[in-house]
Design a protein around this motif. Sequence first.
Motif, PDB file in Angstrom:
ATOM      1  N   CYS A 144      29.453  43.608  71.689  1.00  0.00           N
ATOM      2  CA  CYS A 144      27.993  43.529  72.321  1.00  0.00           C
ATOM      3  C   CYS A 144      26.941  43.840  71.522  1.00  0.00           C
ATOM      4  CB  CYS A 144      27.879  43.621  73.665  1.00  0.00           C
ATOM      5  SG  CYS A 144      27.319  45.233  74.254  1.00  0.00           S
ATOM      6  N   PHE A 145      27.296  44.994  70.644  1.00  0.00           N
ATOM      7  CA  PHE A 145      26.324  45.604  69.981  1.00  0.00           C
ATOM      8  C   PHE A 145      26.004  44.681  68.687  1.00  0.00           C
ATOM      9  CE2 PHE A 145      27.710  49.381  72.143  1.00  0.00           C
ATOM     10  CZ  PHE A 145      26.510  50.163  72.312  1.00  0.00           C
ATOM     11  N   TRP A 146      26.655  43.861  68.293  1.00  0.00           N
ATOM     12  CA  TRP A 146      26.461  42.987  67.036  1.00  0.00           C
ATOM     13  C   TRP A 146      26.032  41.732  67.469  1.00  0.00           C
ATOM     14  CZ3 TRP A 146      26.965  46.399  63.419  1.00  0.00           C
ATOM     15  CH2 TRP A 146      27.781  47.431  63.578  1.00  0.00           C
ATOM     16  N   VAL A 147      25.900  41.401  68.793  1.00  0.00           N
ATOM     17  CA  VAL A 147      25.243  40.269  69.311  1.00  0.00           C
ATOM     18  C   VAL A 147      23.957  40.195  69.939  1.00  0.00           C
ATOM     19  CG1 VAL A 147      25.754  38.106  70.527  1.00  0.00           C
ATOM     20  CG2 VAL A 147      27.778  39.213  69.606  1.00  0.00           C
ATOM     21  N   PRO A 148      22.867  39.752  69.209  1.00  0.00           N
ATOM     22  CA  PRO A 148      21.642  40.215  69.784  1.00  0.00           C
ATOM     23  C   PRO A 148      21.564  40.173  71.320  1.00  0.00           C
ATOM     24  CG  PRO A 148      21.333  39.132  67.570  1.00  0.00           C
ATOM     25  CD  PRO A 148      22.799  38.995  67.951  1.00  0.00           C
ATOM     26  N   MET A 149      21.511  39.030  71.761  1.00  0.00           N
ATOM     27  CA  MET A 149      20.955  38.921  73.235  1.00  0.00           C
ATOM     28  C   MET A 149      22.217  39.334  74.210  1.00  0.00           C
ATOM     29  SD  MET A 149      18.094  37.591  73.470  1.00  0.00           S
ATOM     30  CE  MET A 149      18.023  37.383  75.069  1.00  0.00           C
ATOM     31  N   LEU A 150      23.350  39.578  73.647  1.00  0.00           N
ATOM     32  CA  LEU A 150      24.359  40.246  74.633  1.00  0.00           C
ATOM     33  C   LEU A 150      24.313  41.715  74.684  1.00  0.00           C
ATOM     34  CD1 LEU A 150      26.694  38.677  75.833  1.00  0.00           C
ATOM     35  CD2 LEU A 150      28.173  39.182  73.852  1.00  0.00           C
TER      36      LEU A 150
END
Length: 174
Positions: free
Chosen positions: A82-88
Amino acid sequence: MRHLPLAMPAPTDPFWLGLPYWLVGVILMIALFVVFQVYYWAGRRLGEKLYESRVGERMGRERIARIERTVEKWGALAVYGCFWVPMLRHTLPWVAGALRVSYPWYVVASALGCMTWAPLWWFGGMVALWAWLRLAYQSPIAAALVAVAVVAAVAVYIARRRKKRAQREETLPA
């Protein structure tokens, strides 16, 4: 030829509040880690109330359900991802807490995420900022054009996402 007084700060030179550049980066990583723990425990405390909370209503039940499926499928690995996916990045930890993902694994995954994602943004983001400042010093017009191009790219990206979301909502059965 003019000499540029701006340069990337040296790692050991005072940067902010007299602290060296690298230490400011470490403090920011620790702060991000603490925020992720707060997200987890808030989600764990809220549980089902997450859906009715202001945050839950804003995210939408469908989005939370998608995140739940991701967490159920990948567990703590989803926390790292999730660190690499903006909204996640700021929604998945709440859901992980609500779903009661194993806390020791959550801590490991969030610590690894903080140690890999934050330095890239801290050092990479600062390099981009200093590069833009150098460009602004050498050619203010070029720097303005780059800033306008970045703002335009972000605006196009946001408009496309909103359009896709609206199309998805139109195709959903009522």
